[in-house]
Design a protein around this motif. Sequence first.
Motif, PDB file in Angstrom:
ATOM      1  N   SER A  62       0.819  -1.209   0.000  1.00 26.36           N
ATOM      2  CA  SER A  62       0.000   0.000   0.000  1.00 26.36           C
ATOM      3  C   SER A  62       0.857   1.265   0.000  1.00 26.36           C
ATOM      4  CB  SER A  62      -0.957   0.008   1.205  1.00 26.36           C
ATOM      5  OG  SER A  62      -0.230  -0.074   2.418  1.00 26.36           O
ATOM      6  N   GLN A  63       1.944   1.267   0.775  1.00 26.24           N
ATOM      7  CA  GLN A  63       2.734   2.487   0.927  1.00 26.24           C
ATOM      8  C   GLN A  63       3.761   2.703  -0.187  1.00 26.24           C
ATOM      9  OE1 GLN A  63       2.108   4.783   3.480  1.00 26.24           O
ATOM     10  NE2 GLN A  63       0.346   3.430   3.734  1.00 26.24           N
ATOM     11  N   LEU A  64       4.253   1.618  -0.786  1.00 21.17           N
ATOM     12  CA  LEU A  64       5.323   1.765  -1.781  1.00 21.17           C
ATOM     13  C   LEU A  64       4.901   1.396  -3.198  1.00 21.17           C
ATOM     14  CD1 LEU A  64       8.367   0.300   0.227  1.00 21.17           C
ATOM     15  CD2 LEU A  64       7.509   2.650   0.163  1.00 21.17           C
ATOM     16  N   PHE A  65       3.763   0.696  -3.352  1.00 22.62           N
ATOM     17  CA  PHE A  65       3.343   0.251  -4.684  1.00 22.62           C
ATOM     18  C   PHE A  65       1.929   0.690  -5.053  1.00 22.62           C
ATOM     19  CE2 PHE A  65       6.751  -2.676  -3.549  1.00 22.62           C
ATOM     20  CZ  PHE A  65       7.473  -2.782  -4.734  1.00 22.62           C
ATOM     21  N   GLY A  66       1.248   1.406  -4.160  1.00 20.90           N
ATOM     22  CA  GLY A  66      -0.111   1.851  -4.457  1.00 20.90           C
ATOM     23  C   GLY A  66      -1.120   0.728  -4.473  1.00 20.90           C
ATOM     24  N   GLY A  67      -0.798  -0.387  -3.796  1.00 16.05           N
ATOM     25  CA  GLY A  67      -1.706  -1.531  -3.766  1.00 16.05           C
ATOM     26  C   GLY A  67      -2.493  -1.590  -2.467  1.00 16.05           C
ATOM     27  N   GLU A  68      -2.852  -2.806  -2.076  1.00 13.69           N
ATOM     28  CA  GLU A  68      -3.654  -2.985  -0.872  1.00 13.69           C
ATOM     29  C   GLU A  68      -2.766  -3.326   0.329  1.00 13.69           C
ATOM     30  OE1 GLU A  68      -6.575  -5.969  -1.607  1.00 13.69           O
ATOM     31  OE2 GLU A  68      -7.492  -4.894  -3.296  1.00 13.69           O
ATOM     32  N   THR A  69      -3.257  -2.989   1.517  1.00  9.18           N
ATOM     33  CA  THR A  69      -2.545  -3.349   2.748  1.00  9.18           C
ATOM     34  C   THR A  69      -2.566  -4.864   2.924  1.00  9.18           C
ATOM     35  OG1 THR A  69      -3.185  -1.253   3.754  1.00  9.18           O
ATOM     36  CG2 THR A  69      -2.466  -2.993   5.245  1.00  9.18           C
ATOM     37  N   GLY A  70      -1.474  -5.401   3.397  1.00  7.14           N
ATOM     38  CA  GLY A  70      -1.376  -6.847   3.590  1.00  7.14           C
ATOM     39  C   GLY A  70      -2.143  -7.313   4.815  1.00  7.14           C
ATOM     40  N   PRO A  71      -2.168  -8.611   5.053  1.00 11.49           N
ATOM     41  CA  PRO A  71      -2.925  -9.174   6.177  1.00 11.49           C
ATOM     42  C   PRO A  71      -2.312  -8.789   7.519  1.00 11.49           C
ATOM     43  CG  PRO A  71      -1.584 -10.874   5.134  1.00 11.49           C
ATOM     44  CD  PRO A  71      -1.479  -9.655   4.270  1.00 11.49           C
ATOM     45  N   ASP A  72      -3.139  -8.861   8.579  1.00 10.75           N
ATOM     46  CA  ASP A  72      -2.592  -8.634   9.915  1.00 10.75           C
ATOM     47  C   ASP A  72      -1.996  -9.944  10.436  1.00 10.75           C
ATOM     48  OD1 ASP A  72      -4.680 -10.231  10.954  1.00 10.75           O
ATOM     49  OD2 ASP A  72      -5.918  -8.495  11.456  1.00 10.75           O
ATOM     50  N   ALA A  73      -1.404  -9.874  11.623  1.00  7.36           N
ATOM     51  CA  ALA A  73      -0.671 -11.029  12.151  1.00  7.36           C
ATOM     52  C   ALA A  73      -1.580 -12.240  12.357  1.00  7.36           C
ATOM     53  CB  ALA A  73       0.009 -10.644  13.463  1.00  7.36           C
ATOM     54  N   ILE A  74      -2.796 -12.012  12.832  1.00 10.25           N
ATOM     55  CA  ILE A  74      -3.725 -13.135  13.046  1.00 10.25           C
ATOM     56  C   ILE A  74      -4.046 -13.808  11.710  1.00 10.25           C
ATOM     57  CG2 ILE A  74      -6.087 -13.751  13.728  1.00 10.25           C
ATOM     58  CD1 ILE A  74      -5.885 -11.629  15.935  1.00 10.25           C
ATOM     59  N   GLN A  75      -4.285 -13.009  10.687  1.00  7.75           N
ATOM     60  CA  GLN A  75      -4.586 -13.569   9.357  1.00  7.75           C
ATOM     61  C   GLN A  75      -3.390 -14.348   8.807  1.00  7.75           C
ATOM     62  OE1 GLN A  75      -5.640  -9.736   7.698  1.00  7.75           O
ATOM     63  NE2 GLN A  75      -7.811 -10.300   7.559  1.00  7.75           N
ATOM     64  N   VAL A  76      -2.183 -13.862   9.065  1.00 11.15           N
ATOM     65  CA  VAL A  76      -0.986 -14.576   8.595  1.00 11.15           C
ATOM     66  C   VAL A  76      -0.899 -15.952   9.253  1.00 11.15           C
ATOM     67  CG1 VAL A  76       1.544 -14.605   8.598  1.00 11.15           C
ATOM     68  CG2 VAL A  76       0.323 -12.507   8.015  1.00 11.15           C
ATOM     69  N   VAL A  77      -1.133 -16.004  10.560  1.00 13.31           N
ATOM     70  CA  VAL A  77      -1.117 -17.295  11.254  1.00 13.31           C
ATOM     71  C   VAL A  77      -2.135 -18.235  10.624  1.00 13.31           C
ATOM     72  CG1 VAL A  77      -1.606 -18.467  13.429  1.00 13.31           C
ATOM     73  CG2 VAL A  77      -0.247 -16.362  13.429  1.00 13.31           C
ATOM     74  N   GLU A  78      -3.338 -17.734  10.388  1.00  8.84           N
ATOM     75  CA  GLU A  78      -4.392 -18.575   9.807  1.00  8.84           C
ATOM     76  C   GLU A  78      -4.004 -19.054   8.413  1.00  8.84           C
ATOM     77  OE1 GLU A  78      -7.601 -15.818  10.204  1.00  8.84           O
ATOM     78  OE2 GLU A  78      -8.152 -16.521  12.231  1.00  8.84           O
ATOM     79  N   GLN A  79      -3.355 -18.186   7.632  1.00  6.09           N
ATOM     80  CA  GLN A  79      -2.962 -18.560   6.269  1.00  6.09           C
ATOM     81  C   GLN A  79      -1.756 -19.496   6.246  1.00  6.09           C
ATOM     82  OE1 GLN A  79      -2.654 -15.063   3.644  1.00  6.09           O
ATOM     83  NE2 GLN A  79      -4.318 -14.110   4.780  1.00  6.09           N
ATOM     84  N   MET A  80      -0.976 -19.498   7.319  1.00  9.08           N
ATOM     85  CA  MET A  80       0.172 -20.404   7.398  1.00  9.08           C
ATOM     86  C   MET A  80      -0.246 -21.825   7.747  1.00  9.08           C
ATOM     87  SD  MET A  80       3.135 -19.063   6.613  1.00  9.08           S
ATOM     88  CE  MET A  80       4.342 -20.156   7.398  1.00  9.08           C
ATOM     89  N   LEU A  81      -1.395 -22.011   8.344  1.00 10.25           N
ATOM     90  CA  LEU A  81      -1.796 -23.351   8.815  1.00 10.25           C
ATOM     91  C   LEU A  81      -1.865 -24.392   7.698  1.00 10.25           C
ATOM     92  CD1 LEU A  81      -4.417 -22.280  11.503  1.00 10.25           C
ATOM     93  CD2 LEU A  81      -2.247 -23.478  11.934  1.00 10.25           C
ATOM     94  N   PRO A  82      -2.511 -24.109   6.551  1.00  7.34           N
ATOM     95  CA  PRO A  82      -2.516 -25.119   5.475  1.00  7.34           C
ATOM     96  C   PRO A  82      -1.106 -25.416   4.955  1.00  7.34           C
ATOM     97  CG  PRO A  82      -4.149 -23.400   5.038  1.00  7.34           C
ATOM     98  CD  PRO A  82      -3.320 -22.931   6.191  1.00  7.34           C
ATOM     99  N   TYR A  83      -0.277 -24.387   4.872  1.00 10.89           N
ATOM    100  CA  TYR A  83       1.105 -24.576   4.415  1.00 10.89           C
ATOM    101  C   TYR A  83       1.851 -25.490   5.374  1.00 10.89           C
ATOM    102  CZ  TYR A  83       6.010 -23.460   3.395  1.00 10.89           C
ATOM    103  OH  TYR A  83       7.350 -23.543   3.103  1.00 10.89           O
ATOM    104  N   ILE A  84       1.683 -25.258   6.676  1.00  5.72           N
ATOM    105  CA  ILE A  84       2.356 -26.082   7.683  1.00  5.72           C
ATOM    106  C   ILE A  84       1.892 -27.536   7.583  1.00  5.72           C
ATOM    107  CG2 ILE A  84       2.466 -26.511  10.180  1.00  5.72           C
ATOM    108  CD1 ILE A  84       2.608 -23.422  10.500  1.00  5.72           C
ATOM    109  N   GLU A  85       0.602 -27.714   7.414  1.00  3.88           N
ATOM    110  CA  GLU A  85       0.075 -29.076   7.294  1.00  3.88           C
ATOM    111  C   GLU A  85       0.697 -29.792   6.101  1.00  3.88           C
ATOM    112  OE1 GLU A  85      -4.371 -30.945   7.217  1.00  3.88           O
ATOM    113  OE2 GLU A  85      -4.015 -29.143   8.407  1.00  3.88           O
ATOM    114  N   GLN A  86       0.756 -29.090   4.992  1.00  2.09           N
ATOM    115  CA  GLN A  86       1.330 -29.659   3.761  1.00  2.09           C
ATOM    116  C   GLN A  86       2.814 -29.979   3.952  1.00  2.09           C
ATOM    117  OE1 GLN A  86       0.829 -27.238   0.032  1.00  2.09           O
ATOM    118  NE2 GLN A  86       3.051 -27.060   0.188  1.00  2.09           N
ATOM    119  N   GLU A  87       3.547 -29.068   4.564  1.00  2.00           N
ATOM    120  CA  GLU A  87       4.986 -29.273   4.753  1.00  2.00           C
ATOM    121  C   GLU A  87       5.264 -30.407   5.741  1.00  2.00           C
ATOM    122  OE1 GLU A  87       7.749 -27.914   3.276  1.00  2.00           O
ATOM    123  OE2 GLU A  87       6.278 -27.205   1.835  1.00  2.00           O
ATOM    124  N   MET A  88       4.432 -30.514   6.762  1.00  2.00           N
ATOM    125  CA  MET A  88       4.642 -31.592   7.733  1.00  2.00           C
ATOM    126  C   MET A  88       4.349 -32.960   7.118  1.00  2.00           C
ATOM    127  SD  MET A  88       3.564 -30.049  11.426  1.00  2.00           S
ATOM    128  CE  MET A  88       4.370 -31.435  12.219  1.00  2.00           C
TER     129      MET A  88
END
Length: 325
Positions: free
Chosen positions: A244-270
């Motif tokens: 948002s600040q350097l590319f004129g795009g959208e603000t990224g997810p907050d920390a809680i959303q990042v944790v939630e989005q990491m869960l499927p990745y972690i499951e797959q990697e494990m």
Amino acid sequence: MSEFNTHRFCTAPLLDWSDRHCRYMWRLLSKHARLYSEMVTTGAILHGDQQRHLQFDAAEQPVALQLGGSDPQELAECARIAEEWGYSEINLNCGCPSDRVQSGRFGACLMAEPDVVAAGLTAMREAVSIPVTVKHRIGIDDMEDYPGLTRFVEAQANAGVDTFIVHARKAWLKGLSPKENREIPPLNYDMVYQLKKDYPQLQIVINGGINSIEECQQHLSHVDGVMLGRAAYQTPTILAQVDSQLFGGETGPDAIQVVEQMLPYIEQEMQRGQRLNHITRHMLGLFQGLPGARRFRRYLSENAHKPGAGPEVLEQALAQVTQAA
């Protein structure tokens, strides 16, 4: 600033930190950041476990591989291999000051041998179709300041390289440890700004001591790009402001959303045999400065390494935060 914008914001190659799990999380926070691997030596690629050193998730793109080495033939072969693996860029390390790196004749000591670096970069450029770039210091030891820097840059520009990532500190190879070399030599941003003024045709990216998006914006009025290292690692949610600040795009997810989005990745990697703590160790700073941050860190630190620990441990760590809110 100029026609260059491919490296407007980059994350730094951080040994033992910016592995593929870390970069996957960083990519969740910013779609536009250019991500760099840890430095990988030519020997590790040619004689080691390529899967371990080179594997990455397609979601990380654009992602660059940083190489350590000085032999043109080996660098060219590693560049070819990296291009086959799908990397978007090959970056040559001419900035690392460790004794081990010096004894292997790569890293910052190569700034004293601009022609050796140019030969390596030429060989890599001839071997691949993706961009080849270089990361270096403003100088080493008693190398004369600005004239020494321009001699080094001109040699690489004459070899066809147009993107230079410049750590705005000298490296003192005699007398300072790698950690001290990140902190003790004074920052000289003006020297990097001068480089851009004198070589407007080159893409100049500044690195070193940058801790906020506001500082990035100030640097971008002088150079083409910025690179964040420890600040991006220790407080990763800084990256949520990048688009948002350097590319004129959208603000990224907050920390809680990042944790939630990491869960499927972690499951797959494990399922592929990865251990939970190898992934969650990069997430300890996610809630830095927020209520519950300490409880989140402690819960992960105490439980993620245990045998059988799975995604539920991360969910339980998140509950420590939501209870504190």
